[in-house]
Design a protein around this motif. Structure first.
Motif, PDB file in Angstrom:
ATOM      1  N   MET A 124     -15.262 -36.643 -12.530  1.00 50.77           N
ATOM      2  CA  MET A 124     -16.002 -36.254 -13.968  1.00 50.77           C
ATOM      3  C   MET A 124     -16.103 -37.412 -15.222  1.00 50.77           C
ATOM      4  SD  MET A 124     -17.773 -33.270 -15.944  1.00 50.77           S
ATOM      5  CE  MET A 124     -18.889 -32.183 -13.846  1.00 50.77           C
ATOM      6  N   LEU A 125     -14.569 -37.378 -15.617  1.00 52.37           N
ATOM      7  CA  LEU A 125     -14.414 -38.029 -16.969  1.00 52.37           C
ATOM      8  C   LEU A 125     -13.897 -39.222 -15.888  1.00 52.37           C
ATOM      9  CD1 LEU A 125     -13.069 -38.444 -19.409  1.00 52.37           C
ATOM     10  CD2 LEU A 125     -10.887 -37.790 -18.549  1.00 52.37           C
ATOM     11  N   LYS A 126     -13.447 -39.705 -14.931  1.00 54.06           N
ATOM     12  CA  LYS A 126     -13.574 -41.350 -14.308  1.00 54.06           C
ATOM     13  C   LYS A 126     -15.217 -41.975 -14.645  1.00 54.06           C
ATOM     14  CE  LYS A 126     -12.168 -43.635 -10.538  1.00 54.06           C
ATOM     15  NZ  LYS A 126     -13.051 -44.367 -10.072  1.00 54.06           N
ATOM     16  N   GLU A 127     -15.888 -41.346 -14.089  1.00 49.55           N
ATOM     17  CA  GLU A 127     -17.388 -41.487 -14.548  1.00 49.55           C
ATOM     18  C   GLU A 127     -17.665 -42.078 -14.951  1.00 49.55           C
ATOM     19  OE1 GLU A 127     -19.204 -38.599 -11.865  1.00 49.55           O
ATOM     20  OE2 GLU A 127     -18.633 -39.697  -9.525  1.00 49.55           O
ATOM     21  N   ARG A 128     -18.056 -41.102 -16.053  1.00 50.91           N
ATOM     22  CA  ARG A 128     -17.877 -41.193 -17.258  1.00 50.91           C
ATOM     23  C   ARG A 128     -17.336 -42.791 -17.529  1.00 50.91           C
ATOM     24  NH1 ARG A 128     -17.672 -38.535 -22.559  1.00 50.91           N
ATOM     25  NH2 ARG A 128     -14.688 -39.661 -22.123  1.00 50.91           N
ATOM     26  N   ASP A 129     -16.657 -42.801 -18.028  1.00 52.71           N
ATOM     27  CA  ASP A 129     -15.629 -43.730 -17.999  1.00 52.71           C
ATOM     28  C   ASP A 129     -16.123 -45.048 -17.659  1.00 52.71           C
ATOM     29  OD1 ASP A 129     -13.744 -42.288 -19.887  1.00 52.71           O
ATOM     30  OD2 ASP A 129     -12.288 -42.711 -19.533  1.00 52.71           O
ATOM     31  N   GLU A 130     -16.615 -45.086 -16.527  1.00 46.53           N
ATOM     32  CA  GLU A 130     -17.013 -46.277 -16.031  1.00 46.53           C
ATOM     33  C   GLU A 130     -18.436 -46.732 -16.514  1.00 46.53           C
ATOM     34  OE1 GLU A 130     -16.633 -45.667 -11.827  1.00 46.53           O
ATOM     35  OE2 GLU A 130     -14.500 -45.691 -11.622  1.00 46.53           O
ATOM     36  N   ARG A 131     -19.158 -45.896 -16.447  1.00 43.89           N
ATOM     37  CA  ARG A 131     -20.825 -45.967 -17.114  1.00 43.89           C
ATOM     38  C   ARG A 131     -20.255 -46.828 -18.749  1.00 43.89           C
ATOM     39  NH1 ARG A 131     -22.009 -40.949 -17.906  1.00 43.89           N
ATOM     40  NH2 ARG A 131     -21.577 -40.548 -16.341  1.00 43.89           N
ATOM     41  N   PHE A 132     -19.661 -45.803 -19.421  1.00 39.72           N
ATOM     42  CA  PHE A 132     -19.975 -46.696 -20.550  1.00 39.72           C
ATOM     43  C   PHE A 132     -18.284 -47.900 -20.662  1.00 39.72           C
ATOM     44  CE2 PHE A 132     -21.781 -42.160 -21.742  1.00 39.72           C
ATOM     45  CZ  PHE A 132     -22.377 -42.863 -22.297  1.00 39.72           C
ATOM     46  N   LYS A 133     -17.729 -48.119 -19.919  1.00 36.89           N
ATOM     47  CA  LYS A 133     -17.077 -49.222 -19.708  1.00 36.89           C
ATOM     48  C   LYS A 133     -16.004 -48.755 -21.307  1.00 36.89           C
ATOM     49  CE  LYS A 133     -20.015 -52.800 -18.426  1.00 36.89           C
ATOM     50  NZ  LYS A 133     -20.980 -51.703 -17.802  1.00 36.89           N
ATOM     51  N   VAL A 134     -15.443 -47.813 -20.930  1.00 39.80           N
ATOM     52  CA  VAL A 134     -14.140 -47.314 -21.844  1.00 39.80           C
ATOM     53  C   VAL A 134     -13.065 -46.547 -21.392  1.00 39.80           C
ATOM     54  CG1 VAL A 134     -15.721 -46.872 -23.980  1.00 39.80           C
ATOM     55  CG2 VAL A 134     -15.371 -44.956 -22.894  1.00 39.80           C
ATOM     56  N   SER A 135     -11.887 -46.639 -21.712  1.00 40.86           N
ATOM     57  CA  SER A 135     -11.002 -45.531 -21.233  1.00 40.86           C
ATOM     58  C   SER A 135     -10.360 -44.402 -21.642  1.00 40.86           C
ATOM     59  CB  SER A 135      -9.437 -46.309 -21.207  1.00 40.86           C
ATOM     60  OG  SER A 135      -8.960 -46.297 -21.044  1.00 40.86           O
ATOM     61  N   SER A 136     -10.410 -43.420 -21.332  1.00 41.04           N
ATOM     62  CA  SER A 136     -10.162 -42.081 -22.535  1.00 41.04           C
ATOM     63  C   SER A 136      -8.466 -41.810 -22.663  1.00 41.04           C
ATOM     64  CB  SER A 136     -10.304 -40.783 -21.915  1.00 41.04           C
ATOM     65  OG  SER A 136     -11.901 -40.120 -21.342  1.00 41.04           O
ATOM     66  N   GLU A 137      -7.967 -42.346 -21.723  1.00 39.70           N
ATOM     67  CA  GLU A 137      -6.152 -42.812 -21.822  1.00 39.70           C
ATOM     68  C   GLU A 137      -5.848 -43.109 -22.640  1.00 39.70           C
ATOM     69  OE1 GLU A 137      -3.587 -40.884 -20.978  1.00 39.70           O
ATOM     70  OE2 GLU A 137      -5.059 -40.392 -20.204  1.00 39.70           O
ATOM     71  N   GLU A 138      -7.171 -44.954 -23.230  1.00 36.98           N
ATOM     72  CA  GLU A 138      -6.697 -45.904 -24.028  1.00 36.98           C
ATOM     73  C   GLU A 138      -7.354 -44.477 -25.616  1.00 36.98           C
ATOM     74  OE1 GLU A 138      -5.555 -48.850 -24.807  1.00 36.98           O
ATOM     75  OE2 GLU A 138      -4.478 -48.227 -22.107  1.00 36.98           O
ATOM     76  N   LYS A 139      -7.596 -44.492 -25.052  1.00 34.46           N
ATOM     77  CA  LYS A 139      -8.732 -43.340 -26.750  1.00 34.46           C
ATOM     78  C   LYS A 139      -7.740 -42.358 -27.134  1.00 34.46           C
ATOM     79  CE  LYS A 139     -13.730 -44.295 -25.969  1.00 34.46           C
ATOM     80  NZ  LYS A 139     -13.476 -44.943 -26.952  1.00 34.46           N
ATOM     81  N   ARG A 140      -6.878 -41.700 -26.085  1.00 28.37           N
ATOM     82  CA  ARG A 140      -5.576 -40.987 -26.448  1.00 28.37           C
ATOM     83  C   ARG A 140      -4.675 -41.872 -27.633  1.00 28.37           C
ATOM     84  NH1 ARG A 140      -3.555 -36.156 -23.235  1.00 28.37           N
ATOM     85  NH2 ARG A 140      -4.882 -36.252 -22.313  1.00 28.37           N
ATOM     86  N   LYS A 141      -4.288 -42.836 -26.501  1.00 28.16           N
ATOM     87  CA  LYS A 141      -3.037 -42.944 -27.158  1.00 28.16           C
ATOM     88  C   LYS A 141      -3.716 -43.905 -28.483  1.00 28.16           C
ATOM     89  CE  LYS A 141      -1.722 -44.901 -23.145  1.00 28.16           C
ATOM     90  NZ  LYS A 141      -1.522 -46.426 -22.258  1.00 28.16           N
ATOM     91  N   ASN A 142      -4.902 -44.716 -29.091  1.00 30.97           N
ATOM     92  CA  ASN A 142      -5.353 -45.003 -30.353  1.00 30.97           C
ATOM     93  C   ASN A 142      -5.501 -43.944 -31.345  1.00 30.97           C
ATOM     94  OD1 ASN A 142      -8.308 -45.437 -32.176  1.00 30.97           O
ATOM     95  ND2 ASN A 142      -6.761 -47.411 -31.184  1.00 30.97           N
ATOM     96  N   ARG A 143      -5.492 -42.421 -30.499  1.00 25.87           N
ATOM     97  CA  ARG A 143      -5.580 -41.421 -32.080  1.00 25.87           C
ATOM     98  C   ARG A 143      -4.698 -40.643 -31.619  1.00 25.87           C
ATOM     99  NH1 ARG A 143     -11.718 -39.199 -29.060  1.00 25.87           N
ATOM    100  NH2 ARG A 143     -12.654 -41.738 -29.395  1.00 25.87           N
ATOM    101  N   ALA A 144      -3.412 -41.431 -31.561  1.00 24.58           N
ATOM    102  CA  ALA A 144      -2.119 -40.172 -31.527  1.00 24.58           C
ATOM    103  C   ALA A 144      -2.113 -40.250 -33.159  1.00 24.58           C
ATOM    104  CB  ALA A 144      -1.247 -41.387 -31.044  1.00 24.58           C
ATOM    105  N   ASP A 145      -2.302 -41.125 -34.123  1.00 25.03           N
ATOM    106  CA  ASP A 145      -2.037 -40.864 -35.667  1.00 25.03           C
ATOM    107  C   ASP A 145      -2.746 -40.089 -35.954  1.00 25.03           C
ATOM    108  OD1 ASP A 145      -3.937 -42.529 -34.919  1.00 25.03           O
ATOM    109  OD2 ASP A 145      -4.065 -43.325 -37.206  1.00 25.03           O
ATOM    110  N   ILE A 146      -3.768 -39.811 -35.060  1.00 20.89           N
ATOM    111  CA  ILE A 146      -4.879 -38.235 -35.827  1.00 20.89           C
ATOM    112  C   ILE A 146      -3.673 -37.096 -36.042  1.00 20.89           C
ATOM    113  CG2 ILE A 146      -7.053 -37.934 -36.021  1.00 20.89           C
ATOM    114  CD1 ILE A 146      -8.192 -39.904 -34.689  1.00 20.89           C
ATOM    115  N   PRO A 147      -3.927 -36.460 -37.686  1.00 20.81           N
ATOM    116  CA  PRO A 147      -3.397 -35.284 -37.133  1.00 20.81           C
ATOM    117  C   PRO A 147      -3.854 -34.406 -36.192  1.00 20.81           C
ATOM    118  CG  PRO A 147      -3.422 -36.305 -39.790  1.00 20.81           C
ATOM    119  CD  PRO A 147      -3.908 -37.121 -38.733  1.00 20.81           C
TER     120      PRO A 147
END
Length: 257
Positions: free
Chosen positions: A198-221
Protein backbone atom coordinates in the motif's frame (compact mmCIF):
# COMPACT_ATOMS: atom_id res chain seq x y z
CA UNK A 1 27.39 19.16 11.46
CA UNK A 2 23.94 20.46 12.27
CA UNK A 3 21.51 20.49 9.38
CA UNK A 4 20.23 23.97 8.57
CA UNK A 5 16.55 24.35 7.83
CA UNK A 6 15.25 27.28 5.85
CA UNK A 7 12.36 28.87 7.69
CA UNK A 8 9.40 29.77 5.52
CA UNK A 9 7.64 33.03 6.34
CA UNK A 10 4.03 32.40 7.47
CA UNK A 11 2.51 34.34 4.57
CA UNK A 12 4.66 32.52 2.03
CA UNK A 13 3.90 29.19 3.68
CA UNK A 14 0.15 29.77 3.36
CA UNK A 15 0.65 30.80 -0.26
CA UNK A 16 2.58 27.60 -0.98
CA UNK A 17 -0.17 25.52 0.59
CA UNK A 18 -2.74 27.15 -1.66
CA UNK A 19 -0.64 26.59 -4.77
CA UNK A 20 0.40 23.02 -3.99
CA UNK A 21 -0.69 20.39 -6.47
CA UNK A 22 0.13 16.69 -6.29
CA UNK A 23 -3.48 15.60 -6.72
CA UNK A 24 -5.83 14.07 -9.29
CA UNK A 25 -3.92 10.78 -9.31
CA UNK A 26 -5.96 8.58 -6.95
CA UNK A 27 -9.41 7.43 -8.02
CA UNK A 28 -12.20 6.58 -5.59
CA UNK A 29 -12.34 3.03 -4.28
CA UNK A 30 -15.94 2.53 -5.34
CA UNK A 31 -18.40 3.46 -8.07
CA UNK A 32 -21.74 4.29 -6.52
CA UNK A 33 -25.13 3.50 -8.05
CA UNK A 34 -27.25 6.28 -9.50
CA UNK A 35 -28.17 7.92 -12.78
CA UNK A 36 -25.73 10.15 -14.62
CA UNK A 37 -26.12 13.85 -13.96
CA UNK A 38 -28.73 15.46 -16.15
CA UNK A 39 -28.03 18.61 -18.16
CA UNK A 40 -30.30 20.59 -15.83
CA UNK A 41 -28.26 19.40 -12.83
CA UNK A 42 -25.03 20.52 -14.47
CA UNK A 43 -26.51 23.95 -15.19
CA UNK A 44 -27.76 24.32 -11.62
CA UNK A 45 -24.36 23.29 -10.25
CA UNK A 46 -22.57 25.78 -12.49
CA UNK A 47 -24.88 28.57 -11.35
CA UNK A 48 -24.50 27.66 -7.68
CA UNK A 49 -20.73 27.49 -8.06
CA UNK A 50 -20.72 30.99 -9.49
CA UNK A 51 -23.26 32.63 -7.18
CA UNK A 52 -23.05 30.95 -3.77
CA UNK A 53 -20.50 31.75 -1.11
CA UNK A 54 -18.39 28.82 0.10
CA UNK A 55 -16.15 30.45 2.68
CA UNK A 56 -15.64 27.34 4.86
CA UNK A 57 -14.60 25.28 1.84
CA UNK A 58 -12.20 27.97 0.62
CA UNK A 59 -10.29 27.55 3.90
CA UNK A 60 -9.48 23.89 3.14
CA UNK A 61 -5.98 24.88 2.04
CA UNK A 62 -3.86 22.02 3.38
CA UNK A 63 -3.67 18.58 1.76
CA UNK A 64 -2.24 15.64 3.71
CA UNK A 65 -2.04 12.03 2.59
CA UNK A 66 -1.56 9.22 5.08
CA UNK A 67 -3.00 5.94 6.32
CA UNK A 68 -5.50 4.79 8.94
CA UNK A 69 -6.64 1.51 10.46
CA UNK A 70 -9.83 0.61 12.28
CA UNK A 71 -9.38 0.87 16.02
CA UNK A 72 -9.21 -2.74 17.20
CA UNK A 73 -8.14 -4.16 13.85
CA UNK A 74 -4.65 -3.15 12.72
CA UNK A 75 -4.95 -5.26 9.54
CA UNK A 76 -7.91 -3.27 8.20
CA UNK A 77 -5.97 -0.44 6.58
CA UNK A 78 -6.65 2.26 4.03
CA UNK A 79 -5.15 5.39 2.49
CA UNK A 80 -6.75 8.65 3.58
CA UNK A 81 -6.68 11.98 1.74
CA UNK A 82 -7.09 14.84 4.22
CA UNK A 83 -8.19 18.33 3.17
CA UNK A 84 -7.72 20.58 6.18
CA UNK A 85 -8.00 24.07 7.58
CA UNK A 86 -6.36 25.46 10.70
CA UNK A 87 -8.96 27.01 12.98
CA UNK A 88 -6.15 28.44 15.07
CA UNK A 89 -2.58 27.48 16.03
CA UNK A 90 -3.80 24.63 18.23
CA UNK A 91 -6.79 23.21 16.34
CA UNK A 92 -7.18 21.87 12.79
CA UNK A 93 -10.14 20.19 11.12
CA UNK A 94 -10.04 17.92 8.07
CA UNK A 95 -12.43 16.31 5.62
CA UNK A 96 -11.17 12.87 4.58
CA UNK A 97 -11.66 11.45 1.08
CA UNK A 98 -10.86 8.06 -0.43
CA UNK A 99 -9.17 9.70 -3.42
CA UNK A 100 -8.25 13.06 -4.92
CA UNK A 101 -10.27 13.16 -8.14
CA UNK A 102 -13.67 14.75 -8.73
CA UNK A 103 -15.26 11.33 -8.04
CA UNK A 104 -13.67 10.97 -4.58
CA UNK A 105 -15.99 9.96 -1.74
CA UNK A 106 -15.99 11.63 1.67
CA UNK A 107 -14.85 8.92 4.10
CA UNK A 108 -14.94 10.89 7.32
CA UNK A 109 -13.40 13.65 9.40
CA UNK A 110 -10.34 14.19 11.55
CA UNK A 111 -9.74 16.79 14.24
CA UNK A 112 -6.15 17.61 15.12
CA UNK A 113 -5.07 19.29 18.34
CA UNK A 114 -1.73 20.51 19.64
CA UNK A 115 -0.01 18.79 22.53
CA UNK A 116 -1.07 21.74 24.69
CA UNK A 117 -4.76 21.09 24.02
CA UNK A 118 -4.40 17.33 24.23
CA UNK A 119 -3.11 17.68 27.79
CA UNK A 120 -6.38 19.37 28.74
CA UNK A 121 -8.52 16.39 27.66
CA UNK A 122 -10.07 14.02 30.22
CA UNK A 123 -8.42 10.60 30.55
CA UNK A 124 -11.29 8.71 28.87
CA UNK A 125 -11.43 11.18 25.98
CA UNK A 126 -7.71 10.73 25.27
CA UNK A 127 -8.32 7.06 24.42
CA UNK A 128 -10.07 8.15 21.22
CA UNK A 129 -7.00 10.01 19.93
CA UNK A 130 -3.81 8.91 18.18
CA UNK A 131 -0.37 10.48 18.02
CA UNK A 132 1.29 11.67 14.79
CA UNK A 133 4.92 11.17 15.84
CA UNK A 134 5.55 7.98 13.90
CA UNK A 135 3.51 9.07 10.86
CA UNK A 136 5.69 12.15 10.52
CA UNK A 137 9.07 10.63 11.37
CA UNK A 138 8.57 7.55 9.18
CA UNK A 139 7.66 9.52 6.05
CA UNK A 140 4.25 7.87 5.85
CA UNK A 141 2.49 11.23 6.15
CA UNK A 142 3.06 13.54 3.19
CA UNK A 143 1.80 16.91 1.96
CA UNK A 144 1.48 16.27 -1.79
CA UNK A 145 2.80 19.01 -4.06
CA UNK A 146 4.59 21.04 -1.40
CA UNK A 147 8.30 21.78 -1.88
CA UNK A 148 10.49 19.77 0.50
CA UNK A 149 11.36 22.80 2.63
CA UNK A 150 7.73 23.78 3.16
CA UNK A 151 6.67 20.19 3.80
CA UNK A 152 9.47 19.80 6.35
CA UNK A 153 8.27 22.85 8.25
CA UNK A 154 4.69 21.63 8.19
CA UNK A 155 5.79 18.26 9.58
CA UNK A 156 7.66 20.03 12.37
CA UNK A 157 4.31 21.47 13.42
CA UNK A 158 2.41 18.18 13.08
CA UNK A 159 4.85 15.84 14.83
CA UNK A 160 3.61 16.73 18.32
CA UNK A 161 -0.11 16.83 17.45
CA UNK A 162 -2.90 14.33 18.08
CA UNK A 163 -5.79 13.27 15.86
CA UNK A 164 -9.33 12.06 16.50
CA UNK A 165 -10.76 10.38 13.42
CA UNK A 166 -14.12 8.93 12.44
CA UNK A 167 -14.78 7.21 9.11
CA UNK A 168 -18.39 7.38 7.99
CA UNK A 169 -18.16 5.68 4.58
CA UNK A 170 -16.10 2.49 4.47
CA UNK A 171 -15.14 2.45 0.81
CA UNK A 172 -12.17 0.20 1.60
CA UNK A 173 -14.81 -2.51 2.14
CA UNK A 174 -16.20 -1.92 -1.37
CA UNK A 175 -19.33 -0.32 0.03
CA UNK A 176 -20.79 1.65 -2.87
CA UNK A 177 -23.07 3.56 -0.48
CA UNK A 178 -22.33 5.02 2.99
CA UNK A 179 -23.78 2.05 4.89
CA UNK A 180 -23.08 1.14 8.48
CA UNK A 181 -22.21 3.37 11.41
CA UNK A 182 -19.14 5.57 11.95
CA UNK A 183 -15.99 3.88 13.18
CA UNK A 184 -13.04 5.23 15.13
CA UNK A 185 -9.71 5.15 13.30
CA UNK A 186 -6.11 5.12 14.52
CA UNK A 187 -2.68 5.93 13.07
CA UNK A 188 0.37 3.67 12.82
CA UNK A 189 3.00 3.82 15.54
CA UNK A 190 5.88 1.58 14.42
CA UNK A 191 7.57 -0.07 11.46
CA UNK A 192 5.99 -3.22 10.08
CA UNK A 193 2.39 -2.26 10.76
CA UNK A 194 1.47 -0.65 7.44
CA UNK A 195 1.10 -2.92 4.41
CA UNK A 196 4.31 -2.20 2.43
CA UNK A 197 2.50 -2.72 -0.89
CA UNK A 198 0.00 0.00 0.00
CA UNK A 199 2.82 2.38 0.90
CA UNK A 200 4.78 1.55 -2.28
CA UNK A 201 1.76 2.14 -4.51
CA UNK A 202 1.07 5.47 -2.82
CA UNK A 203 4.67 6.60 -3.24
CA UNK A 204 4.64 5.66 -6.92
CA UNK A 205 1.45 7.62 -7.57
CA UNK A 206 2.84 10.76 -5.96
CA UNK A 207 6.39 10.19 -7.21
CA UNK A 208 7.83 10.42 -3.69
CA UNK A 209 9.99 8.21 -1.48
CA UNK A 210 8.85 7.60 2.08
CA UNK A 211 12.36 6.42 2.93
CA UNK A 212 13.90 9.64 1.65
CA UNK A 213 11.35 11.63 3.65
CA UNK A 214 12.23 9.61 6.74
CA UNK A 215 15.89 10.56 6.30
CA UNK A 216 15.01 14.19 5.58
CA UNK A 217 12.94 14.39 8.78
CA UNK A 218 15.58 12.82 11.03
CA UNK A 219 16.39 16.29 12.41
CA UNK A 220 12.79 16.86 13.57
CA UNK A 221 12.73 16.36 17.36
CA UNK A 222 10.78 13.32 18.54
CA UNK A 223 8.37 14.42 21.29
CA UNK A 224 7.28 12.07 24.05
CA UNK A 225 3.79 10.69 23.45
CA UNK A 226 1.37 11.93 26.06
CA UNK A 227 -0.37 9.40 28.34
CA UNK A 228 -3.70 8.16 27.04
CA UNK A 229 -3.03 8.45 23.31
CA UNK A 230 -2.85 5.29 21.16
CA UNK A 231 -4.78 3.48 23.91
CA UNK A 232 -5.23 0.42 21.70
CA UNK A 233 -1.59 -0.43 22.42
CA UNK A 234 -2.55 -1.05 26.06
CA UNK A 235 -5.66 -3.02 25.07
CA UNK A 236 -7.92 -0.02 25.72
CA UNK A 237 -9.88 -0.17 22.49
CA UNK A 238 -12.75 2.24 21.96
CA UNK A 239 -15.12 1.65 19.08
CA UNK A 240 -18.72 2.49 18.21
CA UNK A 241 -21.55 0.00 18.05
CA UNK A 242 -25.27 0.23 17.41
CA UNK A 243 -27.49 -0.29 20.42
CA UNK A 244 -30.62 -1.98 19.03
CA UNK A 245 -32.21 -2.28 22.46
CA UNK A 246 -32.80 1.46 22.85
CA UNK A 247 -36.37 2.37 23.73
CA UNK A 248 -38.58 2.84 20.70
CA UNK A 249 -36.21 0.99 18.41
CA UNK A 250 -34.08 4.05 17.67
CA UNK A 251 -30.42 3.43 16.90
CA UNK A 252 -27.82 4.97 19.16
CA UNK A 253 -24.04 4.86 18.95
CA UNK A 254 -22.22 3.98 22.15
CA UNK A 255 -18.62 3.21 23.10
CA UNK A 256 -17.77 -0.46 22.70
CA UNK A 257 -15.52 -1.23 25.65
Amino acid sequence: MQKSVLRVAPALFSFLLLLSCGGDNTSSNVQSPGAEKAGKTNVLEAGADLLQDKTPLSKLNMYLDGFHFYNGDTKAQMEAHHYCTKINEDLTQCIIYDGNTDKAKIMGVEYIVSEKLFKTLPAEERKLWHSHVYEVKSGELIAPGLPDVAEHELMEELVSTYGKTFHTWHTDQDLALPMGHPLIMMGFTKDGMLDPTMLKERDERFKVSSEEKRKNRADIPTPAIQPGANAWQQGEIRQLKIDNTAQGGHHHSSPNR
